[in-house]
Design an enzyme around this catalytic site. Sequence first.
Site, mmCIF file in Angstrom:
data_model
loop_
_atom_site.group_PDB
_atom_site.id
_atom_site.type_symbol
_atom_site.label_atom_id
_atom_site.label_comp_id
_atom_site.label_asym_id
_atom_site.label_seq_id
_atom_site.Cartn_x
_atom_site.Cartn_y
_atom_site.Cartn_z
ATOM 1 N N ARG A 183 36.554 -0.132 -61.037
ATOM 2 C CA ARG A 183 37.530 -0.075 -59.936
ATOM 3 C C ARG A 183 38.961 -0.295 -60.428
ATOM 4 N NH1 ARG A 183 32.732 -0.562 -58.283
ATOM 5 N NH2 ARG A 183 32.100 0.276 -56.264
ATOM 6 N N TYR B 287 32.659 21.090 -37.244
ATOM 7 C CA TYR B 287 31.409 20.843 -36.505
ATOM 8 C C TYR B 287 31.484 21.401 -35.087
ATOM 9 C CZ TYR B 287 30.197 18.079 -40.570
ATOM 10 O OH TYR B 287 29.907 17.715 -41.861
ATOM 11 N N HIS C 77 17.947 19.992 -54.676
ATOM 12 C CA HIS C 77 19.140 19.954 -53.814
ATOM 13 C C HIS C 77 20.055 21.144 -54.118
ATOM 14 C CE1 HIS C 77 22.434 18.105 -51.494
ATOM 15 N NE2 HIS C 77 23.194 18.653 -52.419
ATOM 16 N N GLU C 78 20.377 21.329 -55.385
ATOM 17 C CA GLU C 78 21.300 22.412 -55.762
ATOM 18 C C GLU C 78 20.677 23.779 -55.519
ATOM 19 O OE1 GLU C 78 24.261 21.660 -56.192
ATOM 20 O OE2 GLU C 78 24.069 19.519 -56.596
ATOM 21 N N HIS D 72 21.134 25.003 -52.073
ATOM 22 C CA HIS D 72 22.418 25.666 -51.830
ATOM 23 C C HIS D 72 22.329 27.156 -52.193
ATOM 24 C CE1 HIS D 72 24.743 22.154 -50.795
ATOM 25 N NE2 HIS D 72 24.591 21.561 -51.953
ATOM 26 N N GLU E 269 23.876 20.882 -47.039
ATOM 27 C CA GLU E 269 23.387 19.765 -47.846
ATOM 28 C C GLU E 269 21.915 19.465 -47.594
ATOM 29 O OE1 GLU E 269 25.108 18.837 -50.227
ATOM 30 O OE2 GLU E 269 26.975 19.770 -49.574
ATOM 31 N N TRP F 280 38.621 -0.837 -45.809
ATOM 32 C CA TRP F 280 37.455 -0.364 -46.559
ATOM 33 C C TRP F 280 36.356 -1.421 -46.577
ATOM 34 C CZ3 TRP F 280 35.175 3.754 -48.661
ATOM 35 C CH2 TRP F 280 34.274 3.592 -49.722
ATOM 36 N N ARG G 149 32.404 -1.735 -45.449
ATOM 37 C CA ARG G 149 31.351 -2.011 -46.439
ATOM 38 C C ARG G 149 30.539 -3.240 -46.020
ATOM 39 N NH1 ARG G 149 29.549 0.340 -51.122
ATOM 40 N NH2 ARG G 149 30.642 -0.832 -52.735
ATOM 41 N N HIS H 263 34.338 11.438 -54.348
ATOM 42 C CA HIS H 263 34.739 12.338 -53.263
ATOM 43 C C HIS H 263 36.101 11.995 -52.655
ATOM 44 C CE1 HIS H 263 30.460 12.835 -53.862
ATOM 45 N NE2 HIS H 263 30.497 13.958 -53.200
ATOM 46 N N ARG I 77 29.147 15.107 -44.099
ATOM 47 C CA ARG I 77 28.100 16.114 -44.251
ATOM 48 C C ARG I 77 26.814 15.509 -44.820
ATOM 49 N NH1 ARG I 77 31.243 19.813 -48.613
ATOM 50 N NH2 ARG I 77 32.569 19.957 -46.761
HETATM 51 ZN ZN ZN Z 1 25.080 19.494 -52.206
#
Ligand code: ZN
Length: 658
Positions: A174, A212, A374-375, A378, A402, A476, A480, A504, A513
């Site tokens: 961090r 959305y 997962h990929e 897509h 996703e 934040w 959390r 991200h 998402r």
């Molecule tokens: Zn993905």
Amino acid sequence: MKQPALAAVLLLALLPTVARCLSTNETEARLWFTEFDAKLAVEKNKVVEASWANAVNLTKENAQKVVEANLAHTEFLREQRAEMRQRFDWKQFSDRNLTRLFDKADDIGTSAANASMQERYGQLSTQMSGIYSTAQVPHPDTGKMMQLDPDITDALADPNESERVKRALWQGWRDASGKRMRQNYTDFVTMGNLMIREAGYSNIAQYWQSWYEPRPGQNFTDMMAKLWDVALPFYQQLHAYVRRKLRDKYGAELFPETGHIPAHLLGNMWAQSWFNVEKLTTPFPDLSTVDITEKMNKLGWNATKMFRVSEEFFTSIGLDPMTDTFWEKSVLTRLPDVKMVCHASAWDFYTNKGDFRIKQCTSITTNYLGTTHHEMGHVQYYQQYEKQPVLYRRGANPGFHEAVGDTLELAVMTPGHLHKIGLLDEIIESKDYYLNYLFQMALQKAAFIPFGYLIDLWRWQASEGRLAPEKYNEGWWKLRCGLQGVSSPVPRSEDDFDPGAKYHVPNNTPYIRYFVSHFLQFQLYEALCNISGHNGPLYKCDFYQNKQAGDALKKFLAHGSSLHWEDVLSELTGTTELRADSLVRYFAELNEFLTEENKKSGERVGWDADCPSADWYTTTTSAPETTTLAAGRAATSGTVGWWAAVGAAALARRLLAV
Ligand SMILES: [Zn+2]
Ligand SMILES: *[C@@H]1O[C@H](CO)[C@@H](O)[C@H](O)[C@H]1NC(C)=O
Ligand SMILES: *[C@@H]1O[C@H](CO)[C@@H](O)[C@H](O)[C@H]1NC(C)=O
Ligand SMILES: *[C@@H]1O[C@H](CO)[C@@H](O)[C@H](O)[C@H]1NC(C)=O
Ligand SMILES: *[C@@H]1O[C@H](CO)[C@@H](O)[C@H](O)[C@H]1NC(C)=O
Ligand SMILES: *[C@@H]1O[C@H](CO)[C@@H](O)[C@H](O)[C@H]1NC(C)=O
Ligand SMILES: *[C@@H]1O[C@H](CO)[C@@H](O)[C@H](O)[C@H]1NC(C)=O
Ligand SMILES: *[C@@H]1O[C@H](CO)[C@@H](O)[C@H](O)[C@H]1NC(C)=O
Ligand SMILES: *[C@@H]1O[C@H](CO)[C@@H](O)[C@H](O)[C@H]1NC(C)=O
Ligand SMILES: *[C@@H]1O[C@H](CO)[C@@H](O)[C@H](O)[C@H]1NC(C)=O
């Protein structure tokens, strides 16, 4: 008297249209659109080609090419929009499909802002992703510089690594990443809002939520809150159970009375997946758990084999195999002798000739078997909607994209299926065995949910100005602690910027998402299981080789974003609502078990809304090392080097799926 008055009214009514010379001729509009669509595919292809070249070979020249391609692309979008606004009154079209396409072509997001704003925004973005991707942290004992992947990731995942080292790396990461981009991010928020106003939105949060397509009377943020409310009781039980087991391992003095779990003890830098603490927390440690990492390695599997196995599941239900170009051009393992972006991603090149690729630095582990599915999910989406206009080559909403691969992953990971494909020698048909299995799935899927929620809750607050920059980190940690039930192992302040320590955020990729996907994938899974005629507990369902399930999925994917997502969803599941009940049904037996166990042990279920007080950190033994760690902050170079590339890649990221 009457007639002149009527004429005046008519004239008034006609004036605006006449003055702008706007056409409502739909034949003409369709012709224009076809041409635009073809040009758009070419323009997008240029950006994607440049981004790919850069992502698999990070150099200054390649980064510069991405920047140029992006500038050209935003200019193209502005030009086309101007032309279409001069020529057509598309709101008046009777063909709703054509209106939808024009609406999408008109909605160009931050590309609406002028080139000088694009440039400044790009610099900020480049700066932040550069900081993130080059951050290094010294090992607290040896001083050896460590990168996030794989060094620090592995240390946090390792159940044998000491708490002291985990804590040092948690803080060091961090210091080296988020903390150094605090001012840049503040500017980025202001800038983004300024730019998106040119597109008619009041802020970036509103723009992101517009994807959305909330219908009249629908409130997207309320919809998300409702999903979380349903998932919360199960998450609390899982949290309490895991907390007790970790406290047994690490000692009660590390755990605040507020009920939070120290975030560095959950096996992951962001405590977003708890899969890596399975060995420390599994309910029945003596029963063999499903550990396929070892098995895959014993069988000599490599990356290609994992992708072939994933492909085979898709083709077994009647979906398409990967194209020749896919196998030729994908990068499935880390390339030697170049710097590259290893974050797994799937790419659509918009060629209409089957150019789809995956870039992934695969290692032979259970996690990567999941990522592979997962990929590839897509890519299946890309393949099924390839015939649509470019503007419809999207998920019905971003969460849909996703969810595809993860839906199949739920079937692939069942012990029954792993046995079929030779990764599991024996299945023990006992309740405890399946509780272990469900627990393993919960550590990945259920533990993720509040994290998937809070990233954008935080970003929406920042973007809407409800959270002042002077309170970014406090806001934040409120989320959390409050939602996720985890606490920082070391004191935090507004000198820190912990959101920036997650990929991200500096890379400006929306996150809600993934939250949507974690509910949707269970809904889709259950629907496909129903179609395939599955009987028995949901978590045992494997729709392998079931063509009816495959046909339904194919149809679902082929719509792309041509319809509102509610309509796409209801065609497959019978409901227009995103719902949490499939997930709840899937985990019901585990929920019952955990509830019982927590009752027996007297473990508190839940946690305080507020983080542990500052006092707790000074009176506890848990923070002796913060001073030596300060050195970690200066560990990264501040110069703009090859890593400018990574920022440039971020500019193009909205074009691909990660
Ligand atoms: Zn993905
Ligand atoms: C609409 O446009 C088409 C193609 O330009 C043209 O052939 C047709 O005559 C137009 N129709 C009307 C009613 O103007
Ligand atoms: C990487 O890109 C550079 C251009 O910046 C080029 O000269 C080099 O050949 C590329 N390397 C590979 C392995 O493609
Ligand atoms: C919508 O219109 C586009 C452009 O004319 C066309 O390619 C597409 O097939 C249409 N889609 C539907 C669902 O009618
Ligand atoms: C770009 O837009 C911004 C905001 O509207 C404006 O302040 C600036 O002068 C514009 N720059 C150019 C070169 O048009
Ligand atoms: C990012 O912030 C640093 C100071 O923290 C500053 O030196 C740098 O110029 C900023 N970058 C951009 C592109 O504004
Ligand atoms: C942790 O230590 C135990 C006991 O020494 C050993 O069996 C195990 O392989 C180690 N685990 C890892 C991930 O290194
Ligand atoms: C949605 O509802 C929340 C309150 O739950 C409110 O603050 C927000 O303004 C609403 N959003 C829209 C777009 O109406
Ligand atoms: C994986 O192994 C096969 C042979 O079993 C080989 O043909 C292939 O090139 C290997 N792939 C990778 C990525 O190493
Ligand atoms: C699947 O079938 C069950 C039992 O009929 C039903 O309760 C459930 O709603 C169905 N789920 C989906 C997603 O279709």
